[in-house]
Design a protein around this motif. Structure first.
Motif, mmCIF file in Angstrom:
data_model
loop_
_atom_site.group_PDB
_atom_site.id
_atom_site.type_symbol
_atom_site.label_atom_id
_atom_site.label_comp_id
_atom_site.label_asym_id
_atom_site.label_seq_id
_atom_site.Cartn_x
_atom_site.Cartn_y
_atom_site.Cartn_z
ATOM 1 N N THR A 81 0.841 -1.192 0.000
ATOM 2 C CA THR A 81 0.000 0.000 0.000
ATOM 3 C C THR A 81 0.878 1.245 0.000
ATOM 4 O O THR A 81 2.020 1.217 0.457
ATOM 5 N N VAL A 82 0.320 2.338 -0.518
ATOM 6 C CA VAL A 82 0.972 3.644 -0.475
ATOM 7 C C VAL A 82 -0.069 4.607 0.072
ATOM 8 O O VAL A 82 -1.146 4.747 -0.504
ATOM 9 N N ALA A 92 -4.252 -0.552 -3.289
ATOM 10 C CA ALA A 92 -3.332 -1.583 -2.787
ATOM 11 C C ALA A 92 -3.166 -2.695 -3.818
ATOM 12 O O ALA A 92 -4.082 -2.995 -4.582
ATOM 13 N N ARG A 93 -1.997 -3.308 -3.821
ATOM 14 C CA ARG A 93 -1.697 -4.429 -4.704
ATOM 15 C C ARG A 93 -1.340 -5.644 -3.871
ATOM 16 O O ARG A 93 -0.670 -5.522 -2.842
ATOM 17 N N ARG A 119 3.833 7.100 2.290
ATOM 18 C CA ARG A 119 4.500 6.015 3.010
ATOM 19 C C ARG A 119 4.158 4.714 2.306
ATOM 20 O O ARG A 119 3.003 4.451 2.013
ATOM 21 N N ARG A 120 5.165 3.890 2.060
ATOM 22 C CA ARG A 120 4.954 2.591 1.400
ATOM 23 C C ARG A 120 4.970 1.520 2.480
ATOM 24 O O ARG A 120 5.898 1.440 3.281
ATOM 25 N N THR A 121 3.943 0.676 2.497
ATOM 26 C CA THR A 121 3.866 -0.407 3.471
ATOM 27 C C THR A 121 3.778 -1.734 2.744
ATOM 28 O O THR A 121 3.029 -1.872 1.776
ATOM 29 N N VAL A 122 4.569 -2.704 3.200
ATOM 30 C CA VAL A 122 4.517 -4.067 2.676
ATOM 31 C C VAL A 122 4.143 -4.967 3.849
ATOM 32 O O VAL A 122 4.870 -5.014 4.843
ATOM 33 N N ALA A 123 3.001 -5.650 3.726
ATOM 34 C CA ALA A 123 2.537 -6.574 4.760
ATOM 35 C C ALA A 123 2.609 -7.989 4.202
ATOM 36 O O ALA A 123 2.391 -8.208 3.010
ATOM 37 N N SER A 124 2.904 -8.944 5.067
ATOM 38 C CA SER A 124 3.058 -10.332 4.636
ATOM 39 C C SER A 124 2.078 -11.228 5.398
ATOM 40 O O SER A 124 1.959 -11.122 6.618
ATOM 41 N N SER A 125 1.419 -12.130 4.679
ATOM 42 C CA SER A 125 0.468 -13.042 5.309
ATOM 43 C C SER A 125 1.171 -14.194 6.026
ATOM 44 O O SER A 125 0.618 -14.790 6.932
ATOM 45 N N ALA A 126 2.373 -14.522 5.591
ATOM 46 C CA ALA A 126 3.168 -15.602 6.192
ATOM 47 C C ALA A 126 4.614 -15.130 6.273
ATOM 48 O O ALA A 126 4.973 -14.107 5.691
#
Length: 153
Positions: A81-82, A92-93, A119-126
């Motif tokens: 997300t940005v 979001a992608r 702000r760039r956010t990278v979230a991980s499911s695992a």
């Protein structure tokens, strides 16, 4: 949020000799020689980057290319997300990371608003490892695009 940087460790070669000073054995295929750190995210965690100065500058209607080298032992989904304090700056992608070794993943964003405080956010499911995370404008001086270069040697 769980953030861990893991530097490469010097190791002994199979014949018993150590690597020369300043040279290290990397733990598996890596996206770039010389890069010694990568980011490990735990399941359900995220990392946010503010870019330089006040934040990431985005201009409404312009395209931005996202790139990341990632690996996940069991596979994972990254949500990128940005946003700024006022909300979302681009849709979001989601990126499906295949299980296994390092691979490069890409996505394209189109800014829905103009901001200089993104702000760039990278979230991980695992659990996943990330390296060389980049958000780059599509329109650049002389159309230079560093992420299109062939894989490093």
């Amino acid at each position: 949020m769980h953030v861990t940087h893991r530097p490469y460790q010097a190791e002994t070669r199979p014949h018993g000799k150590r690597f020369p000073a300043g040279r290290h054995r990397r733990p598996g295929p890596r996206p770039r020689l010389g890069d010694r750190n990568y980011l490990s995210l735990g399941a359900g965690s995220s990392v946010t980057n503010a870019g330089y100065n006040t934040g990431i500058a985005l201009e409404e209607g312009k395209k931005y290319d996202f790139s990341v080298w990632a690996r996940a032992e069991a596979g994972s989904t990254l949500t990128v997300t940005v946003q700024n304090a006022g909300g979302t700056l681009a849709t979001a992608r989601q990126i499906a990371v295949r299980k296994g070794g390092w691979a490069r993943y890409r996505a394209t964003f189109t800014a829905t608003r103009t901001s200089t405080a993104g702000r760039r956010t990278v979230a991980s499911s695992a659990a996943a490892a990330l390296d060389m995370v980049s958000l780059f404008p599509r329109d650049t001086y002389r159309s230079s695009r560093p992420w299109t270069a062939a894989s490093p040697r």
